[in-house]
Write a protein that holds these residues in place. Structure first.
Motif, PDB file in Angstrom:
ATOM      1  N   VAL A 146      52.626  49.981  33.669  1.00 17.14           N
ATOM      2  CA  VAL A 146      53.426  50.017  32.393  1.00 17.14           C
ATOM      3  C   VAL A 146      54.776  49.248  32.619  1.00 17.14           C
ATOM      4  CG1 VAL A 146      54.092  51.199  30.265  1.00 17.14           C
ATOM      5  CG2 VAL A 146      52.071  51.984  31.554  1.00 17.14           C
ATOM      6  N   VAL A 147      54.974  48.038  32.190  1.00 18.72           N
ATOM      7  CA  VAL A 147      56.143  47.448  32.544  1.00 18.72           C
ATOM      8  C   VAL A 147      56.878  47.289  31.108  1.00 18.72           C
ATOM      9  CG1 VAL A 147      55.109  46.126  34.494  1.00 18.72           C
ATOM     10  CG2 VAL A 147      54.839  45.285  32.184  1.00 18.72           C
ATOM     11  N   VAL A 148      58.247  47.157  31.456  1.00 15.23           N
ATOM     12  CA  VAL A 148      59.323  47.190  30.277  1.00 15.23           C
ATOM     13  C   VAL A 148      59.648  45.952  29.990  1.00 15.23           C
ATOM     14  CG1 VAL A 148      61.525  47.861  29.517  1.00 15.23           C
ATOM     15  CG2 VAL A 148      60.161  49.190  31.175  1.00 15.23           C
ATOM     16  N   ASP A 149      59.436  45.526  28.754  1.00 15.04           N
ATOM     17  CA  ASP A 149      59.925  43.979  28.166  1.00 15.04           C
ATOM     18  C   ASP A 149      59.505  42.935  29.119  1.00 15.04           C
ATOM     19  OD1 ASP A 149      61.229  45.387  26.165  1.00 15.04           O
ATOM     20  OD2 ASP A 149      63.039  45.529  27.145  1.00 15.04           O
ATOM     21  N   GLY A 159      53.639  51.042  23.698  1.00 19.68           N
ATOM     22  CA  GLY A 159      54.661  51.878  22.841  1.00 19.68           C
ATOM     23  C   GLY A 159      55.997  50.884  22.775  1.00 19.68           C
ATOM     24  N   GLU A 160      56.639  51.375  21.788  1.00 11.37           N
ATOM     25  CA  GLU A 160      58.016  50.810  21.448  1.00 11.37           C
ATOM     26  C   GLU A 160      59.079  51.726  21.564  1.00 11.37           C
ATOM     27  OE1 GLU A 160      57.916  48.188  17.993  1.00 11.37           O
ATOM     28  OE2 GLU A 160      57.602  46.592  19.187  1.00 11.37           O
ATOM     29  N   ASP A 161      59.868  51.984  22.281  1.00 12.00           N
ATOM     30  CA  ASP A 161      60.906  53.020  22.767  1.00 12.00           C
ATOM     31  C   ASP A 161      62.280  52.995  22.418  1.00 12.00           C
ATOM     32  OD1 ASP A 161      61.601  55.543  23.656  1.00 12.00           O
ATOM     33  OD2 ASP A 161      61.503  55.008  25.790  1.00 12.00           O
ATOM     34  N   GLU A 162      62.596  53.641  21.267  1.00 10.85           N
ATOM     35  CA  GLU A 162      64.178  53.206  20.698  1.00 10.85           C
ATOM     36  C   GLU A 162      65.124  54.077  21.363  1.00 10.85           C
ATOM     37  OE1 GLU A 162      66.206  53.569  16.304  1.00 10.85           O
ATOM     38  OE2 GLU A 162      64.150  53.554  16.559  1.00 10.85           O
ATOM     39  N   PHE A 163      66.277  53.401  21.629  1.00 10.89           N
ATOM     40  CA  PHE A 163      67.240  54.210  22.266  1.00 10.89           C
ATOM     41  C   PHE A 163      68.083  54.952  21.544  1.00 10.89           C
ATOM     42  CE2 PHE A 163      66.021  51.315  25.422  1.00 10.89           C
ATOM     43  CZ  PHE A 163      66.343  51.888  26.818  1.00 10.89           C
ATOM     44  N   VAL A 251      70.766  56.049  17.422  1.00 12.63           N
ATOM     45  CA  VAL A 251      72.110  55.035  17.595  1.00 12.63           C
ATOM     46  C   VAL A 251      71.947  53.809  16.958  1.00 12.63           C
ATOM     47  CG1 VAL A 251      71.624  54.449  19.910  1.00 12.63           C
ATOM     48  CG2 VAL A 251      73.996  54.542  19.199  1.00 12.63           C
ATOM     49  N   ARG A 252      72.799  53.152  16.463  1.00 13.15           N
ATOM     50  CA  ARG A 252      73.011  51.846  15.886  1.00 13.15           C
ATOM     51  C   ARG A 252      74.053  51.255  16.714  1.00 13.15           C
ATOM     52  NH1 ARG A 252      68.857  53.579  15.136  1.00 13.15           N
ATOM     53  NH2 ARG A 252      67.591  53.779  13.117  1.00 13.15           N
ATOM     54  N   PRO A 253      73.941  49.659  16.950  1.00 14.13           N
ATOM     55  CA  PRO A 253      72.743  48.899  16.723  1.00 14.13           C
ATOM     56  C   PRO A 253      71.548  49.329  17.257  1.00 14.13           C
ATOM     57  CG  PRO A 253      74.192  47.745  18.308  1.00 14.13           C
ATOM     58  CD  PRO A 253      74.818  49.188  17.735  1.00 14.13           C
ATOM     59  N   ARG A 254      70.413  49.195  16.539  1.00 12.68           N
ATOM     60  CA  ARG A 254      68.931  49.551  16.942  1.00 12.68           C
ATOM     61  C   ARG A 254      68.454  48.552  18.286  1.00 12.68           C
ATOM     62  NH1 ARG A 254      63.443  48.582  15.669  1.00 12.68           N
ATOM     63  NH2 ARG A 254      62.139  50.519  15.750  1.00 12.68           N
ATOM     64  N   VAL A 255      68.379  49.311  19.405  1.00 15.70           N
ATOM     65  CA  VAL A 255      67.587  48.525  20.569  1.00 15.70           C
ATOM     66  C   VAL A 255      66.576  49.172  20.836  1.00 15.70           C
ATOM     67  CG1 VAL A 255      68.304  48.076  22.899  1.00 15.70           C
ATOM     68  CG2 VAL A 255      69.840  47.905  21.474  1.00 15.70           C
ATOM     69  N   VAL A 256      65.429  48.398  21.071  1.00 17.32           N
ATOM     70  CA  VAL A 256      64.118  48.921  21.555  1.00 17.32           C
ATOM     71  C   VAL A 256      63.627  48.392  22.577  1.00 17.32           C
ATOM     72  CG1 VAL A 256      61.823  49.131  20.495  1.00 17.32           C
ATOM     73  CG2 VAL A 256      63.626  49.247  19.009  1.00 17.32           C
ATOM     74  N   ARG A 257      63.040  49.000  23.629  1.00 15.88           N
ATOM     75  CA  ARG A 257      62.222  48.435  24.763  1.00 15.88           C
ATOM     76  C   ARG A 257      60.719  48.536  24.281  1.00 15.88           C
ATOM     77  NH1 ARG A 257      62.300  52.799  29.856  1.00 15.88           N
ATOM     78  NH2 ARG A 257      61.274  54.561  28.625  1.00 15.88           N
ATOM     79  N   ASP A 278      42.073  48.037  27.788  1.00 16.03           N
ATOM     80  CA  ASP A 278      41.127  48.106  26.467  1.00 16.03           C
ATOM     81  C   ASP A 278      41.132  49.373  25.685  1.00 16.03           C
ATOM     82  OD1 ASP A 278      40.839  45.248  26.658  1.00 16.03           O
ATOM     83  OD2 ASP A 278      38.909  45.447  27.359  1.00 16.03           O
ATOM     84  N   SER A 279      41.205  50.261  26.675  1.00 13.21           N
ATOM     85  CA  SER A 279      41.243  51.722  25.830  1.00 13.21           C
ATOM     86  C   SER A 279      42.481  51.954  25.294  1.00 13.21           C
ATOM     87  CB  SER A 279      40.750  52.844  27.057  1.00 13.21           C
ATOM     88  OG  SER A 279      40.776  53.967  26.344  1.00 13.21           O
ATOM     89  N   ALA A 280      43.485  51.551  25.875  1.00 11.70           N
ATOM     90  CA  ALA A 280      45.102  52.052  25.479  1.00 11.70           C
ATOM     91  C   ALA A 280      45.432  51.013  24.351  1.00 11.70           C
ATOM     92  CB  ALA A 280      45.945  51.704  26.648  1.00 11.70           C
ATOM     93  N   ARG A 281      44.628  50.164  24.061  1.00 14.49           N
ATOM     94  CA  ARG A 281      45.019  49.473  22.492  1.00 14.49           C
ATOM     95  C   ARG A 281      45.069  50.423  21.538  1.00 14.49           C
ATOM     96  NH1 ARG A 281      44.584  44.091  23.271  1.00 14.49           N
ATOM     97  NH2 ARG A 281      43.165  43.326  25.026  1.00 14.49           N
ATOM     98  N   PRO A 282      46.228  50.366  20.727  1.00 14.18           N
ATOM     99  CA  PRO A 282      46.527  51.278  19.571  1.00 14.18           C
ATOM    100  C   PRO A 282      45.387  51.210  18.547  1.00 14.18           C
ATOM    101  CG  PRO A 282      48.469  49.960  20.188  1.00 14.18           C
ATOM    102  CD  PRO A 282      47.518  49.403  21.010  1.00 14.18           C
ATOM    103  N   VAL A 283      45.108  52.210  17.957  1.00 14.27           N
ATOM    104  CA  VAL A 283      43.704  52.233  17.043  1.00 14.27           C
ATOM    105  C   VAL A 283      44.477  51.517  15.715  1.00 14.27           C
ATOM    106  CG1 VAL A 283      42.534  53.601  15.632  1.00 14.27           C
ATOM    107  CG2 VAL A 283      42.957  54.216  18.099  1.00 14.27           C
TER     108      VAL A 283
END
Length: 283
Positions: A146-149, A159-163, A251-257, A278-283
């Motif tokens: 699972v790699v970031v950006d 996933g999208e992970d907000e700071f 926290v703002r400004p919004r930053v998401v990885r 393939d199984s990890a794809r969001p439903v």
């Protein structure tokens, strides 16, 4: 004595696991079997491949062998699993790397799903910082990560992970709906160096930024904030790791990885990796 795949697997396991005992556990064999396999490999090649004093590590020759051994073992596994795939079931052991926050905040649910859907696939998790995870995937140390950006390519967004701001529960900012990065300037700031520094700096873009401490280990960062040394900005997945006395505030400004499950770039993916992703794809 002819060179064989079990010898190469044993050698790689010692290199990757950092010892003969842990290699034996990973392979599901005895430590003696691992030692004999590596010794047989050295007799076959006519050169030592490991330095055994302290933590085992490759010799100069062994370091050259590693890359070729990975290719040979991966090719054998791919052929075996190709046959299994034609038989209708994903099989094999997959080494998966991810950052610590992903391992604790995201992977447990995925692992439970995979265990139910793919009973013949064993997933072994390796924690690493963002740059380490990408490197392990590229050099073949792991088959999946699972790699970031990551840059655009194959892979599935999991996933999208907000700071968020990380503060004590008794901090004046703890009860607000959200804070601006400028609101954090009144407290000593602790900078997480464990792969999130780029995102934290984006949160502070255009603002003075002079961290009091630069901390690599997340556990140390949490302990320091809890002790009142300062505050920080961390990914939202940290919420699964928070001890009592700490809380997260948007926290703002919004930053998401962006968190993307992927196989190795530029190489064919293990059939079981394809099934897991393939199984990890969001439903």
């Amino acid at each position: 004595m002819a060179l064989n795949l079990p010898q190469l697997r044993a050698f790689l396991a010692v290199v990757d696991e950092g010892g003969f005992g842990t290699a034996a556990e990973a392979l599901g064999v005895t430590q003696s079997a691992v030692s004999h396999a590596v010794a047989a490999l050295e007799r076959t090649l006519g050169h030592p491949v490991l330095l055994r004093r302290g933590t085992p590590r490759p010799t100069a020759f062994g370091a050259e062998v590693v890359a070729h051994a990975r290719v040979a073992v991966a090719a054998s596994a791919a052929i075996t699993d190709l046959a299994a795939r034609h038989g209708g079931a994903a099989r094999g052991t997959i080494k998966l790397a991810a950052p610590p926050t992903v391992c604790q905040g995201l992977l447990p649910d995925l692992m439970a799903r995979w265990e139910a859907e793919f009973p013949h696939v064993r997933v072994r998790v390796f924690e690493g910082e963002d740059d380490e995870v990408a490197e392990w995937l590229a050099d073949g140390t792991v088959e999946m990560a699972v790699v970031v950006d990551p840059p655009p390519g194959r892979g599935v967004l999991v996933g999208e992970d907000e700071f968020h701001a990380l503060v004590r529960t008794d901090h004046p900012l703890a009860g607000v709906g959200e804070v601006h990065a400028a609101d954090l300037a009144d407290d000593p700031f602790l900078l997480s160096r464990g792969g999130c520094e780029r995102h934290v700096r984006q949160v502070h873009a255009g603002l003075p930024f002079d961290p009091l401490h630069r901390v690599r280990e997340l556990g140390t960062l949490l302990a320091m904030v809890r002790a009142g040394v300062g505050i920080s900005v961390v990914p939202g997945l940290v919420t699964s790791m928070l001890p009592s006395g700490l809380t997260l505030v948007p926290v703002r400004p919004r930053v998401v990885r962006r968190l993307v499950a992927s196989g190795p770039p530029g190489r064919e993916w293990h059939p079981a990796v394809i099934a897991l992703i393939d199984s990890a794809r969001p439903v």
